[in-house]
Design a protein around this motif. Structure first.
Motif, PDB file in Angstrom:
ATOM      1  N   THR A 106     -25.105   6.672   5.020  1.00  0.00           N
ATOM      2  CA  THR A 106     -24.187   8.476   5.480  1.00  0.00           C
ATOM      3  C   THR A 106     -23.542   6.906   6.335  1.00  0.00           C
ATOM      4  N   ILE A 107     -23.294   6.336   7.026  1.00  0.00           N
ATOM      5  CA  ILE A 107     -21.607   6.362   7.564  1.00  0.00           C
ATOM      6  C   ILE A 107     -21.164   5.549   6.216  1.00  0.00           C
ATOM      7  N   LEU A 108     -21.209   4.858   5.070  1.00  0.00           N
ATOM      8  CA  LEU A 108     -20.385   4.023   3.925  1.00  0.00           C
ATOM      9  C   LEU A 108     -19.952   5.563   3.576  1.00  0.00           C
ATOM     10  N   TYR A 109     -20.627   6.873   3.466  1.00  0.00           N
ATOM     11  CA  TYR A 109     -20.298   8.009   2.740  1.00  0.00           C
ATOM     12  C   TYR A 109     -19.063   8.779   3.241  1.00  0.00           C
ATOM     13  N   GLU A 110     -19.401   8.682   4.850  1.00  0.00           N
ATOM     14  CA  GLU A 110     -18.440   9.363   5.510  1.00  0.00           C
ATOM     15  C   GLU A 110     -17.155   8.812   6.516  1.00  0.00           C
ATOM     16  N   VAL A 111     -16.769   7.226   6.481  1.00  0.00           N
ATOM     17  CA  VAL A 111     -15.643   6.900   6.487  1.00  0.00           C
ATOM     18  C   VAL A 111     -14.859   6.414   5.431  1.00  0.00           C
ATOM     19  N   HIS A 112     -15.236   6.620   3.376  1.00  0.00           N
ATOM     20  CA  HIS A 112     -15.160   6.924   2.142  1.00  0.00           C
ATOM     21  C   HIS A 112     -14.400   8.790   2.513  1.00  0.00           C
ATOM     22  N   LYS A 113     -15.633   9.106   2.840  1.00  0.00           N
ATOM     23  CA  LYS A 113     -14.304  10.846   2.809  1.00  0.00           C
ATOM     24  C   LYS A 113     -13.832  10.927   3.868  1.00  0.00           C
ATOM     25  N   TYR A 114     -13.018  10.542   5.081  1.00  0.00           N
ATOM     26  CA  TYR A 114     -12.210  10.087   5.785  1.00  0.00           C
ATOM     27  C   TYR A 114     -11.417  10.199   5.043  1.00  0.00           C
ATOM     28  N   MET A 115     -11.834   8.222   4.517  1.00  0.00           N
ATOM     29  CA  MET A 115     -10.187   7.677   3.955  1.00  0.00           C
ATOM     30  C   MET A 115      -9.920   8.693   2.576  1.00  0.00           C
ATOM     31  N   GLU A 116     -10.732   8.924   1.923  1.00  0.00           N
ATOM     32  CA  GLU A 116     -10.127   8.973   0.538  1.00  0.00           C
ATOM     33  C   GLU A 116      -9.108   9.849   0.407  1.00  0.00           C
ATOM     34  N   ASN A 117      -8.407  10.123   1.721  1.00  0.00           N
ATOM     35  CA  ASN A 117      -7.265  11.886   1.188  1.00  0.00           C
ATOM     36  C   ASN A 117      -6.463  10.487   1.903  1.00  0.00           C
ATOM     37  N   LYS A 118      -6.358   9.039   2.872  1.00  0.00           N
ATOM     38  CA  LYS A 118      -5.925   8.856   3.809  1.00  0.00           C
ATOM     39  C   LYS A 118      -4.580   8.381   2.816  1.00  0.00           C
ATOM     40  N   ALA A 119      -3.271   7.326   2.971  1.00  0.00           N
ATOM     41  CA  ALA A 119      -2.587   6.863   2.330  1.00  0.00           C
ATOM     42  C   ALA A 119      -3.754   5.691   2.067  1.00  0.00           C
ATOM     43  N   CYS A 120      -4.478   4.403   2.587  1.00  0.00           N
ATOM     44  CA  CYS A 120      -5.285   3.673   2.086  1.00  0.00           C
ATOM     45  C   CYS A 120      -5.631   3.804   0.714  1.00  0.00           C
ATOM     46  N   ALA A 121      -5.923   5.219   0.120  1.00  0.00           N
ATOM     47  CA  ALA A 121      -6.118   5.101  -0.627  1.00  0.00           C
ATOM     48  C   ALA A 121      -6.039   4.963  -1.913  1.00  0.00           C
ATOM     49  N   PHE A 122      -4.434   5.073  -2.324  1.00  0.00           N
ATOM     50  CA  PHE A 122      -3.306   5.034  -2.917  1.00  0.00           C
ATOM     51  C   PHE A 122      -2.709   3.147  -2.575  1.00  0.00           C
ATOM     52  N   GLN A 123      -3.116   2.327  -2.025  1.00  0.00           N
ATOM     53  CA  GLN A 123      -2.696   1.653  -1.808  1.00  0.00           C
ATOM     54  C   GLN A 123      -3.520  -0.018  -2.481  1.00  0.00           C
ATOM     55  N   SER A 124      -2.249  -1.023  -2.866  1.00  0.00           N
ATOM     56  CA  SER A 124      -3.260  -2.253  -3.083  1.00  0.00           C
ATOM     57  C   SER A 124      -2.593  -3.226  -2.503  1.00  0.00           C
ATOM     58  N   PRO A 125      -3.958  -4.761  -2.646  1.00  0.00           N
ATOM     59  CA  PRO A 125      -2.880  -5.486  -2.315  1.00  0.00           C
ATOM     60  C   PRO A 125      -2.309  -6.025  -2.821  1.00  0.00           C
ATOM     61  N   ASP A 126      -2.078  -5.928  -3.790  1.00  0.00           N
ATOM     62  CA  ASP A 126      -0.109  -6.189  -4.042  1.00  0.00           C
ATOM     63  C   ASP A 126       0.752  -5.512  -3.882  1.00  0.00           C
ATOM     64  N   LYS A 127       0.845  -4.594  -3.426  1.00  0.00           N
ATOM     65  CA  LYS A 127       1.982  -3.083  -2.507  1.00  0.00           C
ATOM     66  C   LYS A 127       2.105  -3.658  -0.933  1.00  0.00           C
ATOM     67  N   ILE A 128       0.771  -3.923  -0.673  1.00  0.00           N
ATOM     68  CA  ILE A 128       0.777  -4.326   0.943  1.00  0.00           C
ATOM     69  C   ILE A 128       1.832  -5.462   1.197  1.00  0.00           C
ATOM     70  N   ARG A 129       1.338  -6.639  -0.037  1.00  0.00           N
ATOM     71  CA  ARG A 129       1.760  -7.885   0.389  1.00  0.00           C
ATOM     72  C   ARG A 129       2.804  -7.745   0.376  1.00  0.00           C
ATOM     73  N   ALA A 130       4.580  -6.925  -0.685  1.00  0.00           N
ATOM     74  CA  ALA A 130       5.420  -6.620  -1.331  1.00  0.00           C
ATOM     75  C   ALA A 130       6.132  -6.086   0.110  1.00  0.00           C
ATOM     76  N   TYR A 131       5.093  -5.143   1.049  1.00  0.00           N
ATOM     77  CA  TYR A 131       5.308  -4.433   2.104  1.00  0.00           C
ATOM     78  C   TYR A 131       5.918  -5.456   3.468  1.00  0.00           C
TER      79      TYR A 131
END
Lengths: 142, 203
Positions: free
Chosen positions: A37-62
């Motif tokens: 349940t918690i995995l599903y709910e957290v995923h649902k919260y995050m799937e349309n937020k900025a974090c879903a489109f990021q990648s470790p490389d992008k974050i590092r560069a930023y």
């Protein structure tokens, strides 16, 4: 159960998103209804937020870009800049304490450009993809 | 928003699971024990991060199960004070509004922390920000289900352990609310840029 250390580290939303996705896929480690349940709910919260489109490389560069700027940001401020990349001066000012005293106009512009570049053209319900002139005027009024 | 916390727990593995892989048994045990639970002064536990150490397993006399001491780390939801978060309006009352992130539903915006000036519309049961647009007052509604950006102001942990609130209180003290949540957050939207996200994009 004993709490050894209540806070070892802070995670960015993208790290959590990635980890939870891997956990969800591996049915061998799922711990019953509560966990799913918690995995599903957290995923649902995050799937349309900025974090879903990021990648470790992008974050590092930023982060490297932020470090090279003449602005000193705290860890928490940087974390907020990653989790919810601001798209307007107003939004930027929320996450940074004493924003108007600490940053000059050119520094603000630099930070905002980096943040926009980082978030790319993704449109999420938390991030506005375009800043209209109206926003700028609103900002001046304040 | 999320942190990693370190815990230690003695995990009991039942004899029926003796032939299973020890590590995956322990992971399942930890995940089912902690996921979606609040640990006092730590936060809302989400999922296992990693296992640091599994101690020697012990079998006690008269018991078929084995016990192993495990040191592990867990992903925990614990936003810091001052953090800007995003949530959806769950319900509103004259006291304030309750927000939810979907997985955490104990975020409260008290009436005093609403945009200034605001009023509570009793008929529609929504909070309304009376935005002053160069002399004209524009009513901006905070409807149920709207996405709201807010700043975290404070947090509270309440021990909901059985017995703590079971009427065995000191004389004269009245048990306040029976269904108190173990971990709750108080937020504010009383700043430019906070509140319903659409307020700051369409203006």
């Amino acid at each position: 159960m004993e709490v050894k250390n209540p806070q070892v580290a802070v995670l960015s939303n993208h790290e959590v998103f990635d980890l939870l996705k891997k956990t969800q896929e591996n049915t061998k480690v799922l711990g019953g209804m509560n966990h799913s349940t918690i995995l599903y709910e957290v995923h649902k919260y995050m799937e349309n937020k900025a974090c879903a489109f990021q990648s470790p490389d992008k974050i590092r560069a930023y982060l490297i870009k932020l470090k090279n700027m003449p602005i000193n940001l705290t860890k928490k401020e940087k974390l907020m800049l990653i989790n919810d990349p601001p798209d307007s001066v107003l939004q930027l000012s929320l996450g940074i304490k004493d924003f108007y005293d600490r940053l000059t106009e050119t520094e603000t512009e630099m930070l905002l450009n980096a943040s926009r570049q980082f978030s790319g053209q993704v449109k999420t319900d938390g991030v506005i993809s375009e800043v209209t002139n109206g926003d700028e005027e609103e900002e001046d009024a304040n | 928003m999320f942190i990693v916390s370190e815990f230690e727990e003695v995990v009991k593995v039942q004899p029926t699971h003796l032939e299973d892989d020890q590590v995956s048994r322990i992971i399942i045990h930890l995940n089912s024990m902690l996921a979606n639970k609040v640990v006092m002064n730590v936060g809302l536990c989400i999922s296992l991060f990693d296992i640091l150490e599994i101690g020697d397993s012990i079998i006690y006399p008269g018991e078929g199960a084995y016990f192993s001491k495990v040191r592990f780390r867990f992903v925990v939801f614990r936003p810091f004070v001052e953090e800007i978060l995003i949530g959806k309006v769950k319900s509103s009352s004259s006291d304030g509004a309750v927000l939810s992130t979907g997985f955490f539903e104990d975020i409260f915006i008290p009436a005093a922390n609403m945009q200034n000036p605001s009023r509570f519309d009793v008929k529609d049961k929504v909070w309304v920000w009376e935005y002053d647009n160069c002399g004209d007052t524009v009513d901006l509604h905070m409807d149920i289900g709207e996405t709201v950006r807010f700043r975290m102001v404070s947090e509270q942990f309440v021990d909901t352990h059985p017995g703590v609130d079971s009427g065995l209180l000191d004389t004269g003290e009245i048990a306040t609310s029976k269904s108190k949540s173990p971990y709750s957050i108080v937020g504010t939207v009383r700043e430019p840029g906070l509140g319903v996200i659409g307020w700051w994009t369409d203006l």
